[in-house]
Design an enzyme around this catalytic site. Structure first.
Site, PDB file in Angstrom:
ATOM      1  N   GLY A   1     -34.542  87.243 -65.246  1.00  0.00           N
ATOM      2  CA  GLY A   1     -33.887  86.350 -64.384  1.00  0.00           C
ATOM      3  C   GLY A   1     -34.620  86.301 -63.098  1.00  0.00           C
ATOM      4  O   GLY A   1     -34.067  85.518 -62.480  1.00  0.00           O
ATOM      5  N   GLY A   2     -35.533  86.882 -62.834  1.00  0.00           N
ATOM      6  CA  GLY A   2     -36.049  86.987 -61.410  1.00  0.00           C
ATOM      7  C   GLY A   2     -36.486  85.498 -60.909  1.00  0.00           C
ATOM      8  O   GLY A   2     -36.228  84.903 -59.844  1.00  0.00           O
TER       9      GLY A   2
ATOM     10  N   ALA B   1     -36.158  83.113 -69.737  1.00  0.00           N
ATOM     11  CA  ALA B   1     -35.777  83.245 -68.299  1.00  0.00           C
ATOM     12  C   ALA B   1     -35.306  84.528 -68.327  1.00  0.00           C
ATOM     13  O   ALA B   1     -35.620  85.163 -67.103  1.00  0.00           O
ATOM     14  CB  ALA B   1     -34.475  82.461 -68.078  1.00  0.00           C
ATOM     15  N   ALA B   2     -34.853  85.475 -69.217  1.00  0.00           N
ATOM     16  CA  ALA B   2     -34.411  86.887 -68.909  1.00  0.00           C
ATOM     17  C   ALA B   2     -35.602  87.793 -68.413  1.00  0.00           C
ATOM     18  O   ALA B   2     -36.898  87.461 -69.059  1.00  0.00           O
ATOM     19  CB  ALA B   2     -33.632  87.355 -70.122  1.00  0.00           C
TER      20      ALA B   2
ATOM     21  N   CYS C   1     -47.727  87.477 -68.126  1.00  0.00           N
ATOM     22  CA  CYS C   1     -47.888  88.716 -67.631  1.00  0.00           C
ATOM     23  C   CYS C   1     -49.011  89.459 -68.461  1.00  0.00           C
ATOM     24  O   CYS C   1     -48.714  90.616 -68.879  1.00  0.00           O
ATOM     25  CB  CYS C   1     -46.705  89.307 -67.334  1.00  0.00           C
ATOM     26  SG  CYS C   1     -45.667  89.758 -68.652  1.00  0.00           S
TER      27      CYS C   1
END
Length: 418
Positions: A239-240, A236-237, A349
């Protein structure tokens, strides 16, 4: 000449030494306290100078090679590179040259070379600003450029390199109903030009928005979380995506292996007034059953070079095989955590098909209860031409060239048969 400017330049040279000499990524250096002694403005300046130098490294080296009989020690070379980039970006010659001469002159090891630095940078100051814009756009290193050309073709890669060289503006995601600074993008994110200090922008303190590249916001739009759904955000980090899920009203469990990186998630949740259950732990050991899962898998991050110009220089691709194997293991485990009838969005990404398209092709062949959902990709601003053969969505830095590009991403929505 400002002492602050010289301190920022000295720190930028140190960062360049670490990245180009030690293969360390910029975030690693920052986490280790490389800029802790600088004030906020000087920290920002040191980072900006470092990234600008890395983006323009090929051009700087070509200019400097005209005036160097042999390549100097790395620290002196990096001082010359930084000076050349600043001069070609229009900084006042006397300030740049004097600053670099002082920095090198104060070094016990390199002090005798301050005359060389002075002479070379004065020559660059005379000819560089005119020559700079006529030089080719800097290319990616061959270890990355070659596989990208195999995947996307030389013309597309050249366009990506243009996007990398231009750098990235600031993108933000808004809480529902909130207003934000900047211009609206086709996918609903907002883009802020020349943002400056993020925390001083309107709406930051009120928690109306958070920083998130437009491409990084698309996976949650594709997952389309519903109010009250139990949603797991794996890896998750920072966190967007957690904030997007929480803003949609989902019951979010945000998991990441790094407690330090989760601090950012806690801070952003507090600032925005959103809620999520935060767990520090290994994604491969997590247990539970969820209506929907977002797996933003660890990857090469090759899609983020617009903002992380250090990546092509600090890496060499040697660790990518291990990452690809880890992605497959994480997808396999995440699939066991998804309720029948649920949906999982897999994203990376990365610009490498092995971390996106190929992973999903292999998963679809392996899991009989897995179906790809092409209809989920029909979100605002997503071009039908970006949909891939196996049914994922491919985002690239050269897309939206007239708007300032986007990060490279791969996104696929997978449904589990009831």
């Amino acid at each position: 000449m400002s002492d602050n400017a010289t301190a920022a330049r000295r720190s930028a040279i140190y960062l360049l030494d670490q990245i180009l000499g030690e293969g360390r990524l910029l975030p690693e250096c920052l986490a280790a306290g490389a800029l802790d002694r600088l004030g906020p403005e000087d920290r920002a300046r040191a980072q900006r100078l470092t990234l600008e130098t890395l983006r323009g490294l090929e051009r700087a080296d070509r200019l400097l090679d005209n005036h160097l009989n042999r390549t100097p020690d790395l620290t002196v070379h990096n001082a010359l590179r930084l000076g050349a980039v600043e001069l070609c970006h229009g900084e006042a010659a006397h300030g740049v040259v004097n600053s670099m001469v002082e920095i090198v002159g104060r070094s016990r090891k390199h002090g005798r070379l301050k005359g060389l630095v002075n002479a070379v940078l004065r020559k660059v100051a005379a000819e560089g600003p005119e020559a700079w814009p006529r030089m080719r756009v800097p290319r990616l290193p061959d270890w990355l450029r070659d596989p990208l050309i195999m995947a996307w073709g030389a013309e597309a890669v050249a366009s990506m390199e243009q996007a990398h060289f231009a750098g990235a503006p600031l993108d933000i995601s808004l809480k529902p109903g909130a207003q934000g600074p900047g211009d609206a993008l086709p996918t609903g994110s907002m883009r802020v030009r020349d943002a400056g200090q993020v925390s001083t922008l309107p709406g930051f303190d009120a928690g109306d928005w958070w920083v998130q590249d437009a491409a990084a916001a698309v996976p949650v739009q594709i997952l389309a979380p519903k109010e009250g759904e139990a949603v797991l955000d794996l890896c998750a980090a920072p966190g967007g995506k957690t904030l997007q899920l929480a803003a949609a009203g989902a019951e979010v469990t945000a998991l990441d292996i790094s407690e330090a990186r989760l601090e950012r998630v806690h801070e952003n949740l507090a600032r925005t007034g959103l809620t999520a259950s935060i767990i520090a732990g290994d994604a491969l050991e997590h247990q539970g059953q969820y209506d929907a899962i977002l797996l933003d898998a660890p990857c090469s991050a090759t899609g983020t070079i617009r903002r992380h110009a250090d990546l092509p220089f600090a890496k060499d691709g040697s660790e990518f095989g291990g990452l690809i194997e880890l992605q497959a293991h994480m997808l396999a485990h995440a699939w066991t955590l998804l309720k029948p009838g649920g949906r999982l969005v897999y994203c990376t990404c990365s610009l490498l098909p092995d971390e996106g398209e190929v992973q999903i092709e292999e998963a679809l062949a392996q899991y009989p209860d897995m179906r790809i959902d092409r209809d989920a990709l029909n979100v605002p601003g997503a071009d039908a031409g970006w949909i891939t053969e196996e049914g994922g969505l491919r985002l690239r830095p050269d897309y939206w060239a007239n708007l300032g590009g986007m990060d490279g991403f791969y996104v696929a929505c997978l449904n589990k048969t009831p």
